[in-house]
Design a protein around this motif. Structure first.
Motif, short mmCIF file in Angstrom:
data_model
loop_
_atom_site.label_atom_id
_atom_site.label_comp_id
_atom_site.label_asym_id
_atom_site.label_seq_id
_atom_site.Cartn_x
_atom_site.Cartn_y
_atom_site.Cartn_z
N ALA A 17 0.88 -1.18 -0.07
CA ALA A 17 -0.02 -0.22 -0.07
C ALA A 17 0.83 1.20 0.08
N GLU A 18 1.91 1.08 0.67
CA GLU A 18 2.81 2.32 0.69
C GLU A 18 3.26 2.61 -0.56
N GLN A 19 3.68 1.71 -1.17
CA GLN A 19 4.04 1.87 -2.67
C GLN A 19 3.12 2.61 -3.62
N ASP A 20 1.86 2.06 -3.44
CA ASP A 20 0.64 2.82 -4.23
C ASP A 20 0.66 3.98 -3.90
N ILE A 21 0.60 4.30 -2.45
CA ILE A 21 0.08 5.72 -2.10
C ILE A 21 1.14 6.62 -2.70
N ILE A 22 2.63 6.36 -2.65
CA ILE A 22 3.75 7.31 -3.20
C ILE A 22 3.36 7.16 -4.66
N ASN A 23 3.06 6.22 -5.46
CA ASN A 23 2.66 6.58 -6.55
C ASN A 23 1.53 7.43 -7.14
N ALA A 55 -2.67 3.11 7.22
CA ALA A 55 -3.54 4.16 7.07
C ALA A 55 -2.88 5.24 6.74
N LEU A 56 -3.65 6.44 5.97
CA LEU A 56 -3.05 7.56 5.49
C LEU A 56 -3.92 8.67 6.15
N VAL A 57 -3.28 9.59 6.96
CA VAL A 57 -3.92 10.69 7.78
C VAL A 57 -3.70 11.67 6.71
N THR A 58 -4.76 12.34 6.00
CA THR A 58 -4.92 13.43 5.40
C THR A 58 -4.32 14.65 5.77
N PRO A 59 -4.07 15.72 4.82
CA PRO A 59 -3.71 16.97 5.41
C PRO A 59 -4.84 17.68 6.29
N ASN A 60 -6.03 17.63 6.00
CA ASN A 60 -6.93 18.04 6.66
C ASN A 60 -7.66 17.18 7.77
N GLY A 61 -6.76 15.92 8.07
CA GLY A 61 -6.91 15.26 9.34
C GLY A 61 -7.89 14.20 9.14
N ASN A 62 -8.30 13.84 8.11
CA ASN A 62 -9.13 12.54 8.01
C ASN A 62 -8.11 11.35 8.01
N THR A 63 -8.54 10.49 8.41
CA THR A 63 -7.85 9.14 8.39
C THR A 63 -8.47 8.01 7.58
N LEU A 64 -7.60 7.86 6.44
CA LEU A 64 -8.03 6.54 5.54
C LEU A 64 -7.51 5.19 5.89
N HIS A 65 -8.46 4.39 6.39
CA HIS A 65 -7.89 3.03 6.79
C HIS A 65 -7.77 2.18 5.37
N ILE A 66 -6.62 1.72 4.97
CA ILE A 66 -6.38 1.01 3.85
C ILE A 66 -6.20 -0.56 3.92
#
Lengths: 77, 77
Positions: A17-23, A55-66
């Motif tokens: 998932a890390e690789q996908d998010i970076i891409n 999980a990805l925490v977005t700049p506006n503070g939302n948390t996306l569990h992947i």
């Protein structure tokens, strides 16, 4: 915050998932934090609403569990 | 494919995640598909490995399931 933060614990689901998010959003736009190794940041992750990794925490503070990799309880051991 | 595809079913979790994904990767880089309304695309989503919505299928074909909203079984009803 202006960057997203990607929390992971080194598991294979996390690494994939890390690789996908970076891409998708670009390595300059995301801080990668391994809370399996960097345990001082577990509390910060939990405060941000992270219940499982990756999980990805977005700049506006939302948390996306992947793609469920491990629960925070498992990471804390 | 060169764009990501974001599959959702109109649930509140889906709508929230949709906004986050658009903010992160840009609306030009993602096709939004509501498989609750556009049921002809359910099969395509399942072939891509979508097991729950919201989910993001990346340009390289990986499927990222995000904050569980509804299972495909629920969407199919």
């Amino acid at each position: 915050m202006s960057k997203s933060i990607f929390y992971h614990a080194g598991c294979s689901v996390c690494v994939s998932a890390e690789q996908d998010i970076i891409n998708l959003i670009g390595s300059n736009n995301v801080e990668i934090v391994n809370i399996g190794e960097n345990r001082t940041r577990i509390q910060e992750a939990e405060k941000a609403g992270v219940e499982s990794v990756p999980a990805l925490v977005t700049p506006n503070g939302n948390t996306l569990h992947i793609n469920f990799g491990a629960s925070m309880a498992d990471v804390k051991g």
